[in-house]
Design a protein around this motif. Structure first.
Motif, PDB file in Angstrom:
ATOM      1  N   ARG A  41      -9.214 -16.697   0.230  1.00 55.42           N
ATOM      2  CA  ARG A  41      -8.406 -15.960   1.211  1.00 55.42           C
ATOM      3  C   ARG A  41      -8.225 -14.487   0.833  1.00 55.42           C
ATOM      4  N   PRO A  42      -7.886 -14.158  -0.424  1.00 51.99           N
ATOM      5  CA  PRO A  42      -7.748 -12.733  -0.768  1.00 51.99           C
ATOM      6  C   PRO A  42      -9.060 -11.961  -0.635  1.00 51.99           C
ATOM      7  N   LEU A  43     -10.181 -12.598  -0.966  1.00 49.37           N
ATOM      8  CA  LEU A  43     -11.473 -11.936  -0.808  1.00 49.37           C
ATOM      9  C   LEU A  43     -11.751 -11.658   0.662  1.00 49.37           C
ATOM     10  N   ALA A  44     -11.436 -12.606   1.525  1.00 51.05           N
ATOM     11  CA  ALA A  44     -11.628 -12.402   2.964  1.00 51.05           C
ATOM     12  C   ALA A  44     -10.803 -11.216   3.455  1.00 51.05           C
ATOM     13  N   GLN A  45      -9.587 -11.087   2.965  1.00 51.78           N
ATOM     14  CA  GLN A  45      -8.734  -9.968   3.379  1.00 51.78           C
ATOM     15  C   GLN A  45      -9.330  -8.633   2.938  1.00 51.78           C
ATOM     16  N   VAL A  46      -9.895  -8.595   1.741  1.00 58.15           N
ATOM     17  CA  VAL A  46     -10.531  -7.365   1.264  1.00 58.15           C
ATOM     18  C   VAL A  46     -11.756  -7.035   2.117  1.00 58.15           C
ATOM     19  N   VAL A  47     -12.557  -8.040   2.448  1.00 55.13           N
ATOM     20  CA  VAL A  47     -13.737  -7.820   3.291  1.00 55.13           C
ATOM     21  C   VAL A  47     -13.330  -7.264   4.652  1.00 55.13           C
ATOM     22  N   LEU A  48     -12.276  -7.802   5.235  1.00 51.90           N
ATOM     23  CA  LEU A  48     -11.812  -7.309   6.533  1.00 51.90           C
ATOM     24  C   LEU A  48     -11.382  -5.848   6.446  1.00 51.90           C
ATOM     25  N   THR A  49     -10.751  -5.472   5.347  1.00 46.28           N
ATOM     26  CA  THR A  49     -10.368  -4.070   5.158  1.00 46.28           C
ATOM     27  C   THR A  49     -11.604  -3.186   5.050  1.00 46.28           C
ATOM     28  N   MET A  50     -12.615  -3.658   4.333  1.00 48.36           N
ATOM     29  CA  MET A  50     -13.836  -2.880   4.161  1.00 48.36           C
ATOM     30  C   MET A  50     -14.514  -2.599   5.496  1.00 48.36           C
ATOM     31  N   ALA A  58     -19.829   1.087   9.832  1.00 42.89           N
ATOM     32  CA  ALA A  58     -21.281   1.222   9.705  1.00 42.89           C
ATOM     33  C   ALA A  58     -21.891   0.092   8.885  1.00 42.89           C
ATOM     34  N   ILE A  59     -21.055  -0.707   8.207  1.00 46.38           N
ATOM     35  CA  ILE A  59     -21.587  -1.829   7.428  1.00 46.38           C
ATOM     36  C   ILE A  59     -22.094  -2.901   8.388  1.00 46.38           C
ATOM     37  N   ALA A  60     -23.396  -3.121   8.365  1.00 51.49           N
ATOM     38  CA  ALA A  60     -24.000  -4.098   9.277  1.00 51.49           C
ATOM     39  C   ALA A  60     -24.139  -5.469   8.640  1.00 51.49           C
ATOM     40  N   ARG A  61     -24.320  -5.509   7.326  1.00 50.82           N
ATOM     41  CA  ARG A  61     -24.490  -6.771   6.620  1.00 50.82           C
ATOM     42  C   ARG A  61     -23.773  -6.688   5.278  1.00 50.82           C
ATOM     43  N   ILE A  62     -23.168  -7.798   4.894  1.00 48.47           N
ATOM     44  CA  ILE A  62     -22.623  -7.927   3.548  1.00 48.47           C
ATOM     45  C   ILE A  62     -23.335  -9.100   2.891  1.00 48.47           C
ATOM     46  N   HIS A  63     -24.059  -8.802   1.832  1.00 45.10           N
ATOM     47  CA  HIS A  63     -24.802  -9.818   1.084  1.00 45.10           C
ATOM     48  C   HIS A  63     -23.963 -10.252  -0.113  1.00 45.10           C
ATOM     49  N   PHE A  64     -23.841 -11.545  -0.296  1.00 44.31           N
ATOM     50  CA  PHE A  64     -23.090 -12.097  -1.418  1.00 44.31           C
ATOM     51  C   PHE A  64     -24.044 -12.847  -2.344  1.00 44.31           C
ATOM     52  N   PHE A  93     -18.950 -12.768  12.397  1.00 48.47           N
ATOM     53  CA  PHE A  93     -18.911 -13.053  10.957  1.00 48.47           C
ATOM     54  C   PHE A  93     -20.162 -13.795  10.501  1.00 48.47           C
ATOM     55  N   ASN A  94     -20.690 -14.651  11.346  1.00 52.27           N
ATOM     56  CA  ASN A  94     -21.914 -15.363  10.993  1.00 52.27           C
ATOM     57  C   ASN A  94     -23.076 -14.393  10.815  1.00 52.27           C
ATOM     58  N   GLU A  95     -23.080 -13.316  11.588  1.00 51.13           N
ATOM     59  CA  GLU A  95     -24.127 -12.302  11.462  1.00 51.13           C
ATOM     60  C   GLU A  95     -23.853 -11.353  10.301  1.00 51.13           C
ATOM     61  N   LEU A  96     -22.585 -11.135  10.002  1.00 51.22           N
ATOM     62  CA  LEU A  96     -22.212 -10.185   8.952  1.00 51.22           C
ATOM     63  C   LEU A  96     -22.501 -10.719   7.559  1.00 51.22           C
ATOM     64  N   VAL A  97     -22.167 -11.982   7.309  1.00 43.85           N
ATOM     65  CA  VAL A  97     -22.192 -12.548   5.960  1.00 43.85           C
ATOM     66  C   VAL A  97     -23.552 -13.170   5.669  1.00 43.85           C
ATOM     67  N   ALA A 136     -11.496 -10.148  12.952  1.00 40.45           N
ATOM     68  CA  ALA A 136     -11.679  -8.698  12.908  1.00 40.45           C
ATOM     69  C   ALA A 136     -11.135  -8.150  14.220  1.00 40.45           C
ATOM     70  N   TYR A 137     -10.086  -7.384  14.126  1.00 40.52           N
ATOM     71  CA  TYR A 137      -9.317  -6.967  15.299  1.00 40.52           C
ATOM     72  C   TYR A 137     -10.210  -6.421  16.411  1.00 40.52           C
ATOM     73  N   GLN A 138     -10.121  -7.043  17.580  1.00 42.99           N
ATOM     74  CA  GLN A 138     -10.820  -6.653  18.803  1.00 42.99           C
ATOM     75  C   GLN A 138     -12.346  -6.807  18.711  1.00 42.99           C
ATOM     76  N   ILE A 139     -12.847  -7.279  17.568  1.00 49.13           N
ATOM     77  CA  ILE A 139     -14.302  -7.391  17.396  1.00 49.13           C
ATOM     78  C   ILE A 139     -14.743  -8.843  17.475  1.00 49.13           C
ATOM     79  N   SER A 140     -14.223  -9.671  16.553  1.00 48.80           N
ATOM     80  CA  SER A 140     -14.694 -11.056  16.504  1.00 48.80           C
ATOM     81  C   SER A 140     -14.286 -11.844  17.744  1.00 48.80           C
ATOM     82  N   GLU A 141     -13.176 -11.471  18.375  1.00 46.27           N
ATOM     83  CA  GLU A 141     -12.782 -12.191  19.587  1.00 46.27           C
ATOM     84  C   GLU A 141     -13.706 -11.860  20.755  1.00 46.27           C
ATOM     85  N   ARG A 142     -14.323 -10.689  20.705  1.00 52.70           N
ATOM     86  CA  ARG A 142     -15.263 -10.302  21.755  1.00 52.70           C
ATOM     87  C   ARG A 142     -16.687 -10.727  21.419  1.00 52.70           C
TER      88      ARG A 142
END
Length: 363
Positions: free
Chosen positions: A270-279, A285-291, A328-332, A317-323
């Motif tokens: 959960r804390p990692l997810a919160q940091v990712v959302l802030t990023m 401009a971040i299109a992909r996050i590779h883990f 997130f499936n494309e991001l991660v 992701a405010y106003q993004i993931s709901e639309r």
């Protein structure tokens, strides 16, 4: 959805590469085609593996290891003089001074100019010391030979956690002008709770409530140990035993859907997810996050990814993931990062173009 990484293109010449992590030290020779040969590994000379040694002792041991490994490879491939060292440490990317490595040396933050010391001790080599996550990101973005058209992020989740972003516009990794850092997210303060109580966890660097203290491999071990000490019934159901291998037991508990196993995984992610959302909010401009990293390998990359995406979707992701529900499936993305540190270290040692940039330009 784990991605394999293509070998680095021929812009990188032959080099000796070493990847210094909190669990393993590794070395190899890297050819101009990116092929690895004569791979070698040894348990990390770390504070955890050698608690009786001081940070100064461990640094001296690392120093001797690096010189010995370089000479081993040079003896078997005369003519290779470039040596790239990928360090699991927070460091100034311009000067090469290492500030701290909690997994290796604990709370010690005495500046350590490893590169200069190596050049004095073994001047027959052309030494290049860089951060391991930066090296991995370089290998990742150059792996297929195609130009980078959008910002790309790599986050390692292993003994520690760190992120690095490749700026498509700048053509490299932008660092701050004071400490020469970028993306040390493992040392951000977070709040982690389990069953309504804040977990009193400490990072290897000595800082309280850092992301490393809950979401990294060491952090997950600490969370599980806290559960073992404070919730014996839950610990018994998870198979946690005093002095046992908590991560292996936890993976087995997840396999059999043990009660509270997935709750604890959520606590850690959960804390990692919160940091990712802030990023992504701060840098759209971040299109992909590779883990990548040992935690994903240990728990199962797809299971770990699904759990992280679950936490991201819970917040949104405010106003993004709901639309765009697939956001997130494309991001991660999950990448097999096993060789990225070695490949990136070789490129740092041999490429001519600058990699690290500040507001004033290439440095």
């Amino acid at each position: 959805m784990t991605l394999s990484v293509q070998r680095a293109p021929a812009q990188a010449g032959q080099a000796i590469a070493m990847d210094i992590g909190g669990t393993w030290f590794r070395s190899a020779r890297v050819g101009a085609d990116g092929g690895l040969s004569d791979r070698r590994s040894a348990p990390a000379l770390s504070a955890r593996n050698h608690p009786e040694k001081t940070a100064a002792d461990l640094r001296a041991a690392l120093f001797s290891y690096l010189v010995a490994e370089a000479r081993h490879h040079a003896d078997r491939a005369p003519g290779i003089g470039a040596v790239g060292v990928s360090m699991g440490a927070a460091m100034h990317h311009r000067t090469g001074v290492i500030w701290n490595s909690g997994p290796l040396w604990g709370a010690c933050s005495d500046p350590f100019d490893l590169g200069s010391a190596l050049r004095q001790r073994a001047p027959e080599f052309d030494w290049h010391v860089t951060n391991d996550v930066s090296a991995a990101l370089l290998a990742l973005v150059t792996g297929d030979g195609h130009p980078v058209v959008s910002d790309t992020c790599y986050i390692t989740v292993s003994t520690g956690i760190a992120a690095r972003i490749w700026s498509a516009r700048a053509g490299g990794i932008v660092i701050d002008d004071i400490a020469g850092l970028q993306g040390e997210i493992g040392h951000l303060p977070v709040t982690a709770t389990f069953r309504g109580r804040v977990l009193p966890l400490t990072c290897d660097c000595g800082g309280a409530h850092h992301l490393n203290a809950v979401s990294s491999g060491r952090g997950m071990e600490a969370v599980l140990e806290h559960v073992r000490e404070t919730h014996p019934g839950i610990a018994h159901g998870l198979g946690l035993a005093q002095g046992g291998d908590h991560i292996t037991a936890f993976g087995t508990a997840l396999d059999r859907d043990a009660h509270f196993a997935h709750d604890i995984l959520s606590t850690c992610l959960r804390p990692l997810a919160q940091v990712v959302l802030t990023m992504i909010a701060a840098n759209p401009a971040i299109a992909r996050i590779h883990f990548g990293g040992g935690v994903l390998d240990g728990l199962g990359p797809e299971r770990w990814r699904d759990a992280l995406i679950g936490e991201l979707e819970t917040y949104g992701a405010y106003q993004i993931s709901e639309r765009h529900p697939a956001f997130f499936n494309e991001l991660v993305r999950i990448v097999d990062g096993g060789d990225l540190g070695l490949l990136g270290a070789a490129q740092i040692a041999t490429r001519g173009a600058p990699v690290f940039l500040s507001a004033g330009g290439a440095i």
